[in-house]
Design a protein around this motif. Structure first.
Motif, PDB file in Angstrom:
ATOM      1  N   MET A   3       0.823  -1.201   0.000  1.00 39.62           N
ATOM      2  CA  MET A   3       0.000   0.000   0.000  1.00 39.62           C
ATOM      3  C   MET A   3       0.867   1.265   0.000  1.00 39.62           C
ATOM      4  SD  MET A   3      -3.015   1.365  -0.103  1.00 39.62           S
ATOM      5  CE  MET A   3      -4.332   0.312   0.379  1.00 39.62           C
ATOM      6  N   SER A   4       2.006   1.220   0.691  1.00 37.42           N
ATOM      7  CA  SER A   4       2.876   2.396   0.779  1.00 37.42           C
ATOM      8  C   SER A   4       3.375   2.844  -0.593  1.00 37.42           C
ATOM      9  CB  SER A   4       4.083   2.101   1.676  1.00 37.42           C
ATOM     10  OG  SER A   4       3.662   1.845   2.994  1.00 37.42           O
ATOM     11  N   VAL A   5       3.782   1.880  -1.419  1.00 33.72           N
ATOM     12  CA  VAL A   5       4.273   2.225  -2.749  1.00 33.72           C
ATOM     13  C   VAL A   5       3.160   2.841  -3.585  1.00 33.72           C
ATOM     14  CG1 VAL A   5       5.214   1.271  -4.896  1.00 33.72           C
ATOM     15  CG2 VAL A   5       6.098   0.493  -2.693  1.00 33.72           C
ATOM     16  N   LEU A   6       1.975   2.279  -3.515  1.00 32.24           N
ATOM     17  CA  LEU A   6       0.828   2.814  -4.252  1.00 32.24           C
ATOM     18  C   LEU A   6       0.528   4.248  -3.829  1.00 32.24           C
ATOM     19  CD1 LEU A   6      -1.510   2.400  -6.242  1.00 32.24           C
ATOM     20  CD2 LEU A   6      -2.836   1.476  -4.336  1.00 32.24           C
ATOM     21  N   ILE A   7       0.546   4.510  -2.547  1.00 33.92           N
ATOM     22  CA  ILE A   7       0.288   5.864  -2.035  1.00 33.92           C
ATOM     23  C   ILE A   7       1.361   6.830  -2.527  1.00 33.92           C
ATOM     24  CG2 ILE A   7       0.279   7.261   0.078  1.00 33.92           C
ATOM     25  CD1 ILE A   7      -2.365   5.796  -0.448  1.00 33.92           C
ATOM     26  N   CYS A   8       2.615   6.397  -2.531  1.00 33.72           N
ATOM     27  CA  CYS A   8       3.698   7.267  -3.009  1.00 33.72           C
ATOM     28  C   CYS A   8       3.539   7.588  -4.492  1.00 33.72           C
ATOM     29  CB  CYS A   8       5.052   6.614  -2.738  1.00 33.72           C
ATOM     30  SG  CYS A   8       5.492   6.618  -0.976  1.00 33.72           S
ATOM     31  N   VAL A   9       3.217   6.584  -5.291  1.00 35.33           N
ATOM     32  CA  VAL A   9       3.004   6.810  -6.728  1.00 35.33           C
ATOM     33  C   VAL A   9       1.812   7.743  -6.926  1.00 35.33           C
ATOM     34  CG1 VAL A   9       2.318   5.691  -8.899  1.00 35.33           C
ATOM     35  CG2 VAL A   9       4.093   4.663  -7.459  1.00 35.33           C
ATOM     36  N   LEU A  10       0.751   7.502  -6.180  1.00 39.11           N
ATOM     37  CA  LEU A  10      -0.455   8.331  -6.278  1.00 39.11           C
ATOM     38  C   LEU A  10      -0.154   9.782  -5.887  1.00 39.11           C
ATOM     39  CD1 LEU A  10      -3.393   8.080  -7.077  1.00 39.11           C
ATOM     40  CD2 LEU A  10      -3.933   7.525  -4.710  1.00 39.11           C
ATOM     41  N   ALA A  11       0.641   9.981  -4.848  1.00 42.12           N
ATOM     42  CA  ALA A  11       1.004  11.344  -4.428  1.00 42.12           C
ATOM     43  C   ALA A  11       1.744  12.068  -5.554  1.00 42.12           C
ATOM     44  CB  ALA A  11       1.864  11.305  -3.168  1.00 42.12           C
TER      45      ALA A  11
ATOM     46  N   GLY B 154      -1.911  18.997  -2.417  1.00 39.10           N
ATOM     47  CA  GLY B 154      -1.132  18.645  -1.227  1.00 39.10           C
ATOM     48  C   GLY B 154      -1.999  18.074  -0.135  1.00 39.10           C
ATOM     49  N   VAL B 155      -3.168  18.682   0.065  1.00 41.31           N
ATOM     50  CA  VAL B 155      -4.116  18.182   1.072  1.00 41.31           C
ATOM     51  C   VAL B 155      -4.531  16.749   0.747  1.00 41.31           C
ATOM     52  CG1 VAL B 155      -6.477  18.470   1.966  1.00 41.31           C
ATOM     53  CG2 VAL B 155      -4.979  20.472   1.717  1.00 41.31           C
ATOM     54  N   LEU B 156      -4.894  16.504  -0.506  1.00 44.43           N
ATOM     55  CA  LEU B 156      -5.361  15.183  -0.916  1.00 44.43           C
ATOM     56  C   LEU B 156      -4.264  14.126  -0.807  1.00 44.43           C
ATOM     57  CD1 LEU B 156      -7.565  13.363  -2.139  1.00 44.43           C
ATOM     58  CD2 LEU B 156      -6.783  14.096  -4.407  1.00 44.43           C
ATOM     59  N   ALA B 157      -3.086  14.422  -1.313  1.00 41.34           N
ATOM     60  CA  ALA B 157      -1.998  13.442  -1.296  1.00 41.34           C
ATOM     61  C   ALA B 157      -1.618  13.041   0.127  1.00 41.34           C
ATOM     62  CB  ALA B 157      -0.782  13.988  -2.040  1.00 41.34           C
ATOM     63  N   VAL B 158      -1.443  14.021   0.993  1.00 46.09           N
ATOM     64  CA  VAL B 158      -1.044  13.719   2.370  1.00 46.09           C
ATOM     65  C   VAL B 158      -2.218  13.127   3.152  1.00 46.09           C
ATOM     66  CG1 VAL B 158      -0.185  14.706   4.527  1.00 46.09           C
ATOM     67  CG2 VAL B 158       0.822  15.392   2.349  1.00 46.09           C
ATOM     68  N   GLY B 159      -3.424  13.608   2.881  1.00 47.10           N
ATOM     69  CA  GLY B 159      -4.600  13.033   3.545  1.00 47.10           C
ATOM     70  C   GLY B 159      -4.782  11.561   3.215  1.00 47.10           C
ATOM     71  N   LEU B 160      -4.610  11.214   1.945  1.00 49.14           N
ATOM     72  CA  LEU B 160      -4.697   9.796   1.556  1.00 49.14           C
ATOM     73  C   LEU B 160      -3.599   8.982   2.232  1.00 49.14           C
ATOM     74  CD1 LEU B 160      -5.498  10.057  -2.266  1.00 49.14           C
ATOM     75  CD2 LEU B 160      -6.985   9.101  -0.482  1.00 49.14           C
ATOM     76  N   ALA B 161      -2.408   9.534   2.261  1.00 51.50           N
ATOM     77  CA  ALA B 161      -1.302   8.828   2.913  1.00 51.50           C
ATOM     78  C   ALA B 161      -1.573   8.619   4.400  1.00 51.50           C
ATOM     79  CB  ALA B 161       0.001   9.597   2.715  1.00 51.50           C
ATOM     80  N   GLN B 162      -2.056   9.636   5.071  1.00 45.11           N
ATOM     81  CA  GLN B 162      -2.343   9.500   6.503  1.00 45.11           C
ATOM     82  C   GLN B 162      -3.442   8.465   6.752  1.00 45.11           C
ATOM     83  OE1 GLN B 162      -3.033  13.553   7.833  1.00 45.11           O
ATOM     84  NE2 GLN B 162      -0.917  13.724   8.497  1.00 45.11           N
TER      85      GLN B 162
ATOM     86  N   LEU C 190       6.682  11.270   3.159  1.00 45.81           N
ATOM     87  CA  LEU C 190       7.196  11.097   1.807  1.00 45.81           C
ATOM     88  C   LEU C 190       6.167  11.555   0.774  1.00 45.81           C
ATOM     89  CD1 LEU C 190       9.527  10.135   0.078  1.00 45.81           C
ATOM     90  CD2 LEU C 190       8.640   7.797   0.287  1.00 45.81           C
ATOM     91  N   ALA C 191       4.900  11.317   1.044  1.00 45.29           N
ATOM     92  CA  ALA C 191       3.836  11.793   0.148  1.00 45.29           C
ATOM     93  C   ALA C 191       3.879  13.310   0.033  1.00 45.29           C
ATOM     94  CB  ALA C 191       2.472  11.328   0.652  1.00 45.29           C
TER      95      ALA C 191
ATOM     96  N   GLY D 200       6.458  17.375  11.690  1.00 41.29           N
ATOM     97  CA  GLY D 200       6.605  17.448  10.245  1.00 41.29           C
ATOM     98  C   GLY D 200       8.015  17.643   9.741  1.00 41.29           C
ATOM     99  N   PHE D 201       9.026  17.327  10.546  1.00 43.71           N
ATOM    100  CA  PHE D 201      10.410  17.544  10.115  1.00 43.71           C
ATOM    101  C   PHE D 201      10.729  16.770   8.842  1.00 43.71           C
ATOM    102  CE2 PHE D 201      14.904  16.253  10.155  1.00 43.71           C
ATOM    103  CZ  PHE D 201      15.487  17.507  10.014  1.00 43.71           C
ATOM    104  N   LEU D 202      10.416  15.481   8.807  1.00 46.58           N
ATOM    105  CA  LEU D 202      10.725  14.682   7.612  1.00 46.58           C
ATOM    106  C   LEU D 202       9.937  15.169   6.395  1.00 46.58           C
ATOM    107  CD1 LEU D 202      11.057  11.040   9.010  1.00 46.58           C
ATOM    108  CD2 LEU D 202      12.874  12.579   8.236  1.00 46.58           C
ATOM    109  N   ALA D 203       8.678  15.541   6.598  1.00 44.32           N
ATOM    110  CA  ALA D 203       7.874  16.057   5.485  1.00 44.32           C
ATOM    111  C   ALA D 203       8.487  17.344   4.950  1.00 44.32           C
ATOM    112  CB  ALA D 203       6.437  16.299   5.928  1.00 44.32           C
TER     113      ALA D 203
END
Length: 184
Positions: free
Chosen positions: A1-9, A60-68, A77-78, A163-166
């Motif tokens: 799922m993580s890879v899919l979320i990253c590609v989607l972001a 940005g809201v959508l990509a990170v929201g989906l990842a969370q 990473l998203a 949010g340091f890594l983000a």
């Protein structure tokens, strides 16, 4: 799922709404100006700029929201990947914008307190720079403010574990754009 979320972001980030808007108008804004909110404002006016800016923030809201929601371990990473997609959109020959709007959306969801600190410092630093330092330093406002504010915000995000890594991923995505924006 993580890879899919990253590609989607990344793919969400690749939806360059300034480019899409200009194409609906029968043009490609990148031939005249930057494809973000400020370029759209200069070319098409306030209403178009607001529309494009809101849509780019929502990326940005959508990509990170989906990842969370589905893979919280890669939400940071998203945040970087949505900005990377905005800067280097696969749908538009990897020629995109600067990434500020999706940065705002990503941090709004991932680290809102860090975003508030960054916006607050920026709101103070811009007038100080413009009225005191710019005539001596002679840099454009955004690069100069970034150099002044970014280290403080990174330290804040690290110390507050907010949010340091983000923020680091976003900074890398935006820094990768620098050599491509130095066109003669």
């Amino acid at each position: 799922m993580s890879v899919l979320i990253c590609v989607l972001a990344y793919l969400i980030g690749s939806l360059g709404f300034g480019i899409i808007y200009s194409r609906f108008r029968g043009e490609d804004i990148r031939q005249k100006d930057a494809p973000g909110g400020s370029g759209v404002y200069r070319q098409y006016g306030l209403t178009a700029a607001i529309l494009v800016s809101v849509l780019d923030i929502l990326k940005g809201v959508l990509a990170v929201g989906l990842a969370q929601q589905f893979a919280p371990e890669v939400a940071w990473l998203a945040a970087g990947l949505v900005v990377l997609g905005h800067n280097f959109p696969v749908f538009f020959r990897f020629d995109g914008g600067g990434g500020i709007a999706p940065l705002l959306g990503a941090l709004l969801v991932h680290a809102p307190q860090t975003l508030l600190v960054a916006l607050g410092l920026t709101a103070v630093a811009i007038p100080v720079y413009k009225f005191v330092l710019q005539k001596h330093v002679k840099f454009n406002v955004l690069p100069a403010i970034s150099v002044m504010v970014l280290p403080v915000v990174l330290v804040y995000a690290y110390l507050q574990q907010s949010g340091f890594l983000a923020l680091l991923a976003i900074v890398v995505a935006m820094a990768l754009r620098i050599p491509f924006s130095l066109k003669p």
